[in-house]
Scaffold this motif. Structure first.
Motif, short mmCIF file in Angstrom:
data_model
loop_
_atom_site.label_atom_id
_atom_site.label_comp_id
_atom_site.label_asym_id
_atom_site.label_seq_id
_atom_site.Cartn_x
_atom_site.Cartn_y
_atom_site.Cartn_z
N GLY A 1 0.78 -1.23 0.00
CA GLY A 1 0.00 0.00 0.00
C GLY A 1 0.81 1.27 0.00
O GLY A 1 0.27 2.36 -0.22
N ARG B 1 0.74 3.85 -2.76
CA ARG B 1 -0.45 4.69 -2.85
C ARG B 1 -0.30 5.92 -1.95
O ARG B 1 -0.49 7.06 -2.39
N TYR C 1 -4.04 0.59 2.10
CA TYR C 1 -3.74 1.64 1.13
C TYR C 1 -3.76 3.04 1.74
O TYR C 1 -3.77 4.04 1.02
N VAL D 1 -0.83 1.26 -9.10
CA VAL D 1 -1.61 0.78 -7.98
C VAL D 1 -1.11 -0.60 -7.59
O VAL D 1 -0.86 -1.45 -8.44
#
Length: 417
Positions: free
Chosen positions: A24, A27, A72, A414
């Motif tokens: 994560g 992000r 995230y 992502v």
């Protein structure tokens, strides 16, 4: 919530996880959004009809309205309080949804999510929710109902949930380096106070030789840095007498090398290093022993031997950034700082630190790697008596830092779970 610990922990993760290997991180990039104004927060609470838990309010108003955090990252809170359902959350224990063919399925599912405010996305439709109303108010619950699994408690509070993530992240990204900072601060800027975030060896393992050795070593390193050398030597002797596995003998030898160095017994420390390196099977311990060997050779002004040891270090530990810093340092110490800068820039995209070798380096890692290495090299230059050259590399670090955080730095792929 301990805001000081959180800020220092996030700074440490940002400094060392330069390739965003933690799940994560690509992000949120260890950044917080601007904090939420207290009046804006109260307006959302008034609209929803609840008052958020104190630790969650502190996070939003003191750290950021979303950003670095579990999975995230923590969601920001919109002005409309989107996703919030103000009715009381009905559960206090794990709940499994009904079968899809149940005629009341939609009504049951809608009622199940009353009083929940999503605070993080796990990916694949999974979420973490903060309970804002009901008997479980203040707790964080995990939601896996998208695949027919359960709603279940994750943590007793938002603060506990966040600190648990921070602790596990530090352990994953730099746990060994945190412990190593107590061993030897040469070049690593991790705050020793972060040791408090790492759990001690398990209490139920007191009878295991490995746990006994770890407990003794955890006491030996602070004794070293308080210059209580006799206490440190006694603890290391007791650790050796436990008779743990060979890997733990290497850890004891590493600590003994630091002790010998602190006592000024450089030749004895070098002998211990040379004897221990061939017995070392763990990459991290091998890297540390090779770092220490170079340092000890530098202490004896054996620059040619230090150059050879540095190249051997890089050959055996190509993912250890410190080898490349020492390669550049030796150019400075031999009177060629321009060559040191060339080495620093050429080597910057190479090593990945001591994390998993499977992490791919994103295209924008080079500026971050150069910044880290330039900062470390500046520190080393001061340590070895070259303050003028240190300023030169601090300028490089500042320039690469601006490049790493400039326009476009926030673009990323992502993560895929």
């Amino acid at each position: 919530m301990d805001l000081d610990v959180i800020r220092r922990g996030i700074d440490a993760l940002s400094e060392y996880d330069t390739d965003f290997g933690l799940f994560g991180a690509r992000r949120h990039r260890y950044r917080f959004e601007p904090p939420l104004d207290e009046a804006a927060l109260e307006a959302v609470e008034a609209r929803i009809g609840v008052r958020f838990p104190a630790d969650y309010r502190t996070f939003l108003t003191r750290l950021g309205n979303g950003g670095a955090g579990p999975y995230y990252g923590v969601h920001g809170l919109g002005p409309d309080g989107a996703w919030a359902r103000s009715g009381p959350f009905p559960f206090t224990e794990e709940w499994e949804p009904p079968d899809l063919d149940d005629e009341d399925y939609d009504d049951v599912m809608e009622a199940a999510f009353e009083g929940l405010l999503p605070v993080a996305e796990h990916g694949c439709g999974y979420r973490s929710h903060l309970v804002v109303n009901g008997p479980a108010a203040g707790q964080v619950w995990g939601d896996w109902t998208c695949v027919g699994e359960v709603l279940a408690p994750e943590a007793e509070s938002f603060g506990a949930w966040y600190h648990d993530w921070l602790k596990s992240s530090l352990r994953e990204v730099l746990g060994e380096r945190i412990e190593a900072t107590v061993r030897d601060e040469a070049g690593w800027s991790v705050d020793r106070r972060l040791l408090s975030l790492l759990p001690p060896p398990p209490a139920d393992g007191d009878g295991q030789p490995e746990v006994k050795v770890l407990r003794l070593l955890r006491r030996a390193y602070p004794a070293l840095y308080r210059h209580h050398h006799s206490d440190a030597r006694d603890l290391l002797s007791r650790a050796r007498a436990v008779g743990a596995a060979a890997d733990y003998e290497v850890r004891i030898a590493l600590a003994e090398t630091v002790l010998l160095r602190e006592e000024g017994r450089i030749t004895d420390a070098l002998t211990t290093v040379e004897h221990t390196i061939p017995r070392c099977g763990q990459p991290f311990e091998s890297a540390w022993l090779r770092r220490l060997r170079v340092e000890l050779l530098l202490t004896q002004s054996r620059l040619d031997d230090a150059c050879a040891a540095t190249e051997e270090h890089i050959a055996y530990c190509p993912d250890d950034d410190f080898g490349y810093v020492r390669r550049a340092l030796l150019r400075v110490l031999t009177g060629d700082p321009s060559a040191a800068e060339e080495v620093l820039r050429a080597d910057a995209p190479l090593g990945r630190g001591l994390g998993p070798a499977s992490h791919l380096c994103p295209a924008d890692r080079a500026p971050a790697a150069l910044r880290l290495r330039a900062r470390r090299l500046a520190w080393e230059c001061r340590r070895w008596g070259h303050p003028g050259d240190a300023s030169r590399f601090e300028v490089i670090a500042a320039a690469s830092s601006a490049q790493a955080t400039g326009p476009g730095a926030g673009t990323e792929d992502v993560d895929a779970r």
